[in-house]
Design an enzyme around this catalytic site. Structure first.
Site, short mmCIF file in Angstrom:
data_model
loop_
_atom_site.label_atom_id
_atom_site.label_comp_id
_atom_site.label_asym_id
_atom_site.label_seq_id
_atom_site.Cartn_x
_atom_site.Cartn_y
_atom_site.Cartn_z
N SER A 195 -4.71 -9.61 1.82
CA SER A 195 -3.26 -10.15 1.04
C SER A 195 -3.85 -10.68 -0.43
O SER A 195 -3.26 -10.54 -1.41
CB SER A 195 -2.79 -11.45 2.05
N HIS B 140 -1.58 -3.16 2.62
CA HIS B 140 -0.91 -4.33 2.81
C HIS B 140 0.59 -4.55 3.57
O HIS B 140 1.28 -4.10 3.04
CB HIS B 140 -0.77 -5.17 1.18
N GLU C 236 2.64 -2.27 1.00
CA GLU C 236 2.01 -2.12 -0.42
C GLU C 236 0.73 -1.14 -0.17
O GLU C 236 -0.19 -1.70 0.36
CB GLU C 236 1.80 -3.56 -0.99
N ASN D 278 3.27 -10.71 -3.76
CA ASN D 278 2.92 -12.11 -3.71
C ASN D 278 2.68 -12.89 -5.28
O ASN D 278 3.17 -13.82 -5.29
CB ASN D 278 1.45 -12.37 -2.92
#
Ligand code: 3H9
Length: 653
Positions: A410, A431, A443, A481
């Protein structure tokens, strides 16, 4: 068959045994664009007047019957004839019209079929009215004819969920009359031939079957609660539940509602999402690049994430080899995966035979060498650079040099992981979001050395897993994120400036997020972000504004719901505003000499959206995200951004 007549560029006919076979050929999905509508009108007029035509079959070329109205025409000036005009002509024809559903009949496509007197489908066909997913209601009779055919309750379910059903279920429900075992067009011609000269059974002339008002009330209330303020499902409920009235009246109401919704911001947002999903798979540089074949997937680390990935892979038909550190851990992982599969069985998502087949394709091991047959290995081990690079170096020793290696990190830099391997060009990031067998977003991280066919492999696997892949470049936190950090930072600045956690959360929930940010933090636990902040403390720009409130909460042992206290208190498990938190926030403001001010819900949301969009712009400038709509997809599918608001980049327009 005799000669072909072309009534427009997309509609042509042939006649057989007195039956006019009308074929719509408007790739890619035979949408009812203006050329299709005018071609149909002309073909129907011909059928009505031609003495040698006793019946009509309508079908589609290719693998779709009709995918619906042409969504690209929405927002442009209306062009005659409209779809309701064409459908009125179909239903009013003095000769039988049979719909031969060679593939998906969706939206306006099903509405065409509903106006026909008989519907016959190939086994691969599916039908549905997905309009609510585009923020509209069916606008060409769907809300009025479907209840006449299958009753109010069944119609409510289909129209307000937008789900499509396969041919067999459509027969059971009464939407279609027959699934053709052999040649569809032959069967449809026979049906039209058999109906010729008999009294016509027009759907619009049927009565709506009586249904229990209490049950309708109960079901409607449930749908409205689920819709959380979205207009389309609420209007669909109103139109379907009032369908027991003269057809013309119901159709006029439906049309007016459709037009209003079509021009709404909600529908524009959902259409943006529809096209964004199709656009995201078009990746620059991958045109014509073939993915590597993948049949067996290795998964390293069988914790919650690894098990979820395994379940998704088994469900997609892959063989899975799970690796964990010890045989006990591997066996525990196997049990966890089987437990998740059993849950799918219990929920009716998987039958017993499917369960056995998936179980048979799963093996687990603690020995790296057993991963040798893998075409792709995904690691989901502890998010630590040394752990991951060590694993990838071991994998270099056991898997084929052309097997693809994917990291599920991550926050680590996948370029650093790739650089530590013998073949960095075969490394990419995949991801997943937790739980990986449920969350649709994936992702796909394009590292600096990732080979084009390796990226293409990641995308092909993602699609087979039925995920929504979005390609991202390498940056701390990737697309999702990074935006989420900006969102969180802004929320904390709002606290210092005068808002309270429950006010921020209420504003976000009112906007459409399923849960406010601070409530989410409490649920997930505050310690991971705290640890990251501590790690980053030395490299943080000392001149940038830093909000200490979250650190103060963590230092006080307020780590979220599992410790009974976080941004809120949880007496008897119930989320409650905590005066202690308010005092901590007030002290933080005082320490910086900030005079707090009140914020309206609107101001809160505007600041949060602006922060997300600004970070999104940065991602575009840096080339991390290829297009603004990719960012929207990430935030909608991974972070709870309401789809009917279109995503943070759409919302700023
Ligand atoms: C409606 O019908 C309103 C009526 O009630 C009232 C009217 C008065 N229009 O999905 P794919 C394009 S609302 C224009 O990858 P698949 C799509 O953008 C409509 N374009 O294919 C893509 O283009 P590109 C209700 C459309 O084989 C290409 O077709 N209907 C439309 O995986 C291929 O699409 C729906 O909501 C359209 N309606 O799946 C159904 N549909 O290649 C929407 C698709 O340039 N469509 N395109 O990227 C679908 O669900 C799927 O496309 C379908 C085929 C299942 C049909």
């Amino acid at each position: 068959m005799n000669e072909t007549i072309e009534f427009s560029a997309t509609v042509s006919t042939m006649t057989r045994d007195g039956v006019l076979v009308v074929t719509i050929d408007n790739p890619p999905v035979n949408a009812t664009s203006v050329d299709v509508r005018s071609g149909l009108e002309k073909a129907l007029a011909h059928a009505e007047t031609a003495a040698d035509v006793t019946g009509v079959v309508v079908t589609g070329a290719g693998k779709t019957f009709i995918g619906g109205a042409d969504i690209k025409e929405f927002g442009k000036p209306a062009m005659e004839p409209t779809l309701p005009d064409v459908i009125e002509t179909i239903e009013g024809l003095s000769k039988p019209v049979v719909a031969a559903l060679n593939g998906a009949a969706l939206g306006g496509g099903l509405e065409v079929a509903l106006a026909c007197q008989y519907r016959i489908a190939s086994p691969a066909a599916q039908v549905g009215l997905p309009e609510v997913k585009l923020g509209i209601v069916p606008g060409a009779g769907g809300t009025q004819r479907l209840p006449r055919l299958i009753g109010i309750l069944a119609a409510l379910d289909l129209i307000t969920s937008g789900r499509s059903v396969k041919a067999e279920e459509a027969v059971t429900l009464g939407i279609i009359d027959e699934v053709a075992a052999g040649d569809l067009i032959e069967a449809a011609i026979s049906a039209a031939f058999a109906l010729a000269g008999k009294p016509l059974r027009r759907t619009g002339e049927l009565n709506v079957a009586a249904a229990d008002p209490a049950e309708i009330e109960k079901v409607s209330a449930k749908i409205l609660a689920r819709a959380r303020g979205q207009k389309a499902p609420a209007e669909a409920v109103r139109l379907v539940t009032s369908s027991n009235r003269p057809l013309a009246e119901g159709l006029a109401d439906e049309r007016a509602t459709f037009l209003t919704l079509r021009d709404s911001r909600e529908s524009a947002a959902l259409r943006h999402v529809f096209f964004a999903e199709r656009e995201s798979s078009k990746v620059v540089g991958l045109e014509g690049v073939e993915p590597r074949p993948v049949e067996t997937i290795g998964i390293c680390g069988l914790g919650l994430m690894g098990s979820g990935i395994a379940v998704a892979a088994l469900g997609a038909g892959y063989s899975v080899i799970g690796l964990d550190q010890t045989s006990e851990a591997a066996e525990k992982g196997r049990q966890r995966i089987i437990g998740l599969l059993e849950r799918n069985v219990a929920a009716g998502r998987l039958d017993q035979a499917g369960f056995e087949a998936q179980k048979a394709r799963l093996s687990v091991t603690a020995d790296d060498a057993d991963l040798a047959p893998c075409d792709l290995v995904v690691e989901a081990v502890f998010d630590d650079l040394t752990v991951k690079t060590d694993l990838f170096q071991r994998l270099d020793e056991v898997v084929r040099p052309d097997a693809v290696l994917a990291t599920n990190t991550s926050y680590l830099n996948p370029d650093e992981i790739a650089a530590a391997t013998a073949h960095p060009e075969r490394v990419l990031g995949l991801h997943f979001f937790s739980p990986a067998h449920v969350m649709r977003l994936l992702e796909v991280v394009r590292c600096s050395k990732t080979a084009p066919d390796v990226l293409a492999t990641g995308l092909a696997v993602a699609r087979k897993l039925r995920k929504l892949p979005v390609v991202t470049g390498v940056t701390e936190g990737f697309i999702g994120n990074r935006i989420f950090s900006a969102y969180r930072r802004e929320a904390e600045l709002l606290l210092e400036d005068g808002a309270l956690p429950h006010e921020v959360d209420a504003a976000l929930e009112d906007y459409g997020f399923p849960m406010g940010l601070f409530a989410v933090y409490d649920m997930a636990g505050l310690e991971i972000a705290w640890a990251r902040r501590k790690r980053q403390a030395t490299t943080r720009d000392p001149s940038a504004r830093y909000v200490e409130i979250a650190d103060t909460l963590c230092e006080a042992g307020r780590l979220g719901q599992k410790t009974g206290r976080g941004w809120y208190a949880y007496p008897e498990g119930k989320r409650t505003i905590d005066p202690e938190v308010t005092a901590i926030i007030e002290a933080a403001r005082a320490k910086k000499g900030i005079t707090p001010r009140a914020f309206s819900m609107r101001e809160i949301v505007e600041r949060m959206l602006a922060a997300m969009a600004l970070e999104g712009e940065a991602l575009l400038t840096e080339g991390i995200a290829a297009r603004a709509s990719d960012i929207d997809l990430v935030m909608i599918n991974g972070y709870g951004f309401p789809a009917y608001k279109g995503g943070p980049m759409f919302a700023r327009t």
